[in-house]
Design a protein around this motif. Structure first.
Motif, PDB file in Angstrom:
ATOM      1  N   TYR A  67       1.010  -1.069   0.000  1.00  0.00           N
ATOM      2  CA  TYR A  67      -0.147  -0.021   0.099  1.00  0.00           C
ATOM      3  C   TYR A  67       0.812   1.132  -0.038  1.00  0.00           C
ATOM      4  O   TYR A  67       1.969   1.102   0.870  1.00  0.00           O
ATOM      5  CB  TYR A  67      -0.987  -0.058   1.301  1.00  0.00           C
ATOM      6  CG  TYR A  67      -1.838   1.305   1.305  1.00  0.00           C
ATOM      7  CD1 TYR A  67      -2.923   1.131   0.495  1.00  0.00           C
ATOM      8  CD2 TYR A  67      -1.575   2.280   2.146  1.00  0.00           C
ATOM      9  CE1 TYR A  67      -3.893   2.223   0.744  1.00  0.00           C
ATOM     10  CE2 TYR A  67      -2.499   3.382   2.180  1.00  0.00           C
ATOM     11  CZ  TYR A  67      -3.440   3.284   1.312  1.00  0.00           C
ATOM     12  OH  TYR A  67      -4.331   4.449   1.287  1.00  0.00           O
ATOM     13  N   GLY A  92       1.040   5.465   0.737  1.00  0.00           N
ATOM     14  CA  GLY A  92       0.509   6.207   1.428  1.00  0.00           C
ATOM     15  C   GLY A  92       1.520   7.282   2.213  1.00  0.00           C
ATOM     16  O   GLY A  92       2.636   7.252   1.812  1.00  0.00           O
ATOM     17  N   THR A 115       2.308   9.628   6.049  1.00  0.00           N
ATOM     18  CA  THR A 115       1.916   9.857   7.560  1.00  0.00           C
ATOM     19  C   THR A 115       0.882  10.920   7.917  1.00  0.00           C
ATOM     20  O   THR A 115       0.304  10.977   9.061  1.00  0.00           O
ATOM     21  CB  THR A 115       3.264   9.495   8.516  1.00  0.00           C
ATOM     22  OG1 THR A 115       4.178  10.782   8.058  1.00  0.00           O
ATOM     23  CG2 THR A 115       3.968   8.147   8.229  1.00  0.00           C
ATOM     24  N   CYS A 149      -1.438  12.019   6.118  1.00  0.00           N
ATOM     25  CA  CYS A 149      -2.571  11.844   5.818  1.00  0.00           C
ATOM     26  C   CYS A 149      -3.746  11.896   6.875  1.00  0.00           C
ATOM     27  O   CYS A 149      -3.448  11.109   7.715  1.00  0.00           O
ATOM     28  CB  CYS A 149      -2.804  10.514   4.762  1.00  0.00           C
ATOM     29  SG  CYS A 149      -4.263  10.269   4.022  1.00  0.00           S
ATOM     30  N   CYS A 199      -5.417   7.166   4.391  1.00  0.00           N
ATOM     31  CA  CYS A 199      -4.304   6.449   4.614  1.00  0.00           C
ATOM     32  C   CYS A 199      -4.517   5.678   6.144  1.00  0.00           C
ATOM     33  O   CYS A 199      -4.358   4.443   6.008  1.00  0.00           O
ATOM     34  CB  CYS A 199      -3.100   7.083   4.507  1.00  0.00           C
ATOM     35  SG  CYS A 199      -2.825   7.761   2.748  1.00  0.00           S
ATOM     36  N   ASP A 215      -6.946   2.898   5.634  1.00  0.00           N
ATOM     37  CA  ASP A 215      -6.467   1.602   4.773  1.00  0.00           C
ATOM     38  C   ASP A 215      -5.464   1.049   5.491  1.00  0.00           C
ATOM     39  O   ASP A 215      -5.345  -0.254   5.385  1.00  0.00           O
ATOM     40  CB  ASP A 215      -6.349   2.331   3.443  1.00  0.00           C
ATOM     41  CG  ASP A 215      -6.996   2.627   2.435  1.00  0.00           C
ATOM     42  OD1 ASP A 215      -8.484   2.304   2.830  1.00  0.00           O
ATOM     43  OD2 ASP A 215      -6.875   3.387   1.472  1.00  0.00           O
ATOM     44  N   VAL A 216      -4.673   1.898   6.099  1.00  0.00           N
ATOM     45  CA  VAL A 216      -3.534   0.998   7.047  1.00  0.00           C
ATOM     46  C   VAL A 216      -3.872   0.168   8.172  1.00  0.00           C
ATOM     47  O   VAL A 216      -3.814  -0.872   8.312  1.00  0.00           O
ATOM     48  CB  VAL A 216      -2.618   1.916   7.751  1.00  0.00           C
ATOM     49  CG1 VAL A 216      -1.719   1.338   8.803  1.00  0.00           C
ATOM     50  CG2 VAL A 216      -1.665   2.708   6.652  1.00  0.00           C
ATOM     51  N   PHE A 240       4.129  -0.826   3.599  1.00  0.00           N
ATOM     52  CA  PHE A 240       3.843   0.380   3.392  1.00  0.00           C
ATOM     53  C   PHE A 240       4.844   0.979   2.715  1.00  0.00           C
ATOM     54  O   PHE A 240       6.014   1.121   3.222  1.00  0.00           O
ATOM     55  CB  PHE A 240       3.177   1.125   4.670  1.00  0.00           C
ATOM     56  CG  PHE A 240       2.992   2.541   4.522  1.00  0.00           C
ATOM     57  CD1 PHE A 240       1.617   2.989   4.558  1.00  0.00           C
ATOM     58  CD2 PHE A 240       3.996   3.474   4.673  1.00  0.00           C
ATOM     59  CE1 PHE A 240       1.161   4.464   4.314  1.00  0.00           C
ATOM     60  CE2 PHE A 240       3.630   4.985   4.541  1.00  0.00           C
ATOM     61  CZ  PHE A 240       2.295   5.193   4.534  1.00  0.00           C
ATOM     62  N   SER A 243       5.944   4.899   1.231  1.00  0.00           N
ATOM     63  CA  SER A 243       5.652   6.263   1.599  1.00  0.00           C
ATOM     64  C   SER A 243       5.842   7.090   0.268  1.00  0.00           C
ATOM     65  O   SER A 243       6.639   6.906  -0.612  1.00  0.00           O
ATOM     66  CB  SER A 243       6.598   7.192   2.430  1.00  0.00           C
ATOM     67  OG  SER A 243       6.488   8.615   2.478  1.00  0.00           O
ATOM     68  N   HIS A 260      -2.798  10.828  -4.333  1.00  0.00           N
ATOM     69  CA  HIS A 260      -2.357   9.685  -4.816  1.00  0.00           C
ATOM     70  C   HIS A 260      -3.299   8.639  -4.989  1.00  0.00           C
ATOM     71  O   HIS A 260      -4.458   8.469  -4.671  1.00  0.00           O
ATOM     72  CB  HIS A 260      -1.112   8.954  -3.844  1.00  0.00           C
ATOM     73  CG  HIS A 260      -1.634   8.880  -2.568  1.00  0.00           C
ATOM     74  ND1 HIS A 260      -2.102   7.591  -2.210  1.00  0.00           N
ATOM     75  CD2 HIS A 260      -1.723   9.286  -1.393  1.00  0.00           C
ATOM     76  CE1 HIS A 260      -2.424   7.362  -0.817  1.00  0.00           C
ATOM     77  NE2 HIS A 260      -2.297   8.590  -0.352  1.00  0.00           N
ATOM     78  N   ARG A 281      -5.165   5.116  -4.466  1.00  0.00           N
ATOM     79  CA  ARG A 281      -5.675   4.176  -3.438  1.00  0.00           C
ATOM     80  C   ARG A 281      -5.855   3.108  -3.816  1.00  0.00           C
ATOM     81  O   ARG A 281      -6.991   2.529  -4.351  1.00  0.00           O
ATOM     82  CB  ARG A 281      -6.733   4.964  -2.918  1.00  0.00           C
ATOM     83  CG  ARG A 281      -7.448   4.349  -1.609  1.00  0.00           C
ATOM     84  CD  ARG A 281      -8.596   5.017  -1.128  1.00  0.00           C
ATOM     85  NE  ARG A 281      -8.949   4.483   0.155  1.00  0.00           N
ATOM     86  CZ  ARG A 281     -10.336   4.396   0.620  1.00  0.00           C
ATOM     87  NH1 ARG A 281     -11.188   5.082  -0.330  1.00  0.00           N
ATOM     88  NH2 ARG A 281     -10.521   3.888   1.604  1.00  0.00           N
ATOM     89  N   GLY A 298      -8.975   0.886  -2.565  1.00  0.00           N
ATOM     90  CA  GLY A 298      -9.162   1.134  -1.361  1.00  0.00           C
ATOM     91  C   GLY A 298     -10.449   1.042  -0.912  1.00  0.00           C
ATOM     92  O   GLY A 298     -11.344   1.719  -1.725  1.00  0.00           O
TER      93      GLY A 298
END
Length: 197
Positions: free
Chosen positions: A66, A68, A70, A72, A76, A79-80, A101, A103, A161, A163, A180
């Motif tokens: 994934y 994403g 931090t 966000c 994100c 989804d995390v 993950f 970045s 970005h 998803r 996502g």
């Protein structure tokens, strides 16, 4: 690139809308995209301890990837959370998976920032790197990401970005993109299918 992602989503909806009728397992019915070999899945980054990590380090495991960042504010983290819950659903089978993950904001996502952010689940392998290395990683997954300035905001900018959760086979070849919004149970079922192949 944005047009490619729109096309990917459209193909996923068409290809998956009528699939698997009559099954009793909870799987996504839309938004699952079969990926071509143009998706290489290559990356050469660093982890939260600053150690180098490449896609080849996970050969033999199914990667669940994934992208994403931090900072966000909402998407994100959700989804995390789905990624973490998916590992819980998988139980013992989670040992066959490399949950990664990557970045899209390496400018702010230092190894220390990733370590703080992912303190809640040390099973997730958080990666960052130079701007160039991060861009090459996105290229390997055909992922769109672009900085958007936020005048007047303390954050300064955000990152727009794509998803997607990406699933690879055990050789590291991406074979599915999952839009996502999928549930942990649905995502776990797709991961199980890759594990069994």
């Amino acid at each position: 690139m944005r047009a490619l992602l729109v096309a990917m989503i459209s193909v996923g909806v068409v290809a998956c809308g009528g699939a698997e009728t009559g099954t009793t397992t909870d799987i996504p019915t839309q938004g699952v995209v079969s990926l071509s070999e143009q998706f290489t899945g290559d990356f050469d980054l660093i982890d939260e301890n600053g150690a180098p990590v490449t896609d080849e380090d996970f050969e033999g495991k199914v990667m669940l990837v994934y992208f994403g960042f931090t900072n966000c504010p909402d998407v994100c983290p959700g989804d995390v959370g789905v990624m973490s819950a998916t590992l819980n659903v998988l139980g013992d089978e989670a040992s066959e998976v490399a949950p990664i993950f990557i970045s899209v904001d390496p400018e702010r996502d230092s190894p220390d920032a990733l370590r703080d952010y992912f303190g809640f689940d040390d099973r997730i392998i958080a990666l960052t790197g130079s701007m160039e290395a991060a861009a090459k990683a996105r290229e390997g997954f055909k992922l769109y990401a672009q900085k958007e300035e936020l005048p007047g905001s303390a954050l300064g900018y955000t990152m727009n970005h794509g998803r997607f959760f990406y699933l690879t086979d055990r050789n590291g070849q991406p074979n599915y993109g999952v839009v996502g919004g999928v549930s942990p149970v649905e995502l776990a079922e797709l991961v199980r299918r890759n594990i069994s192949q």
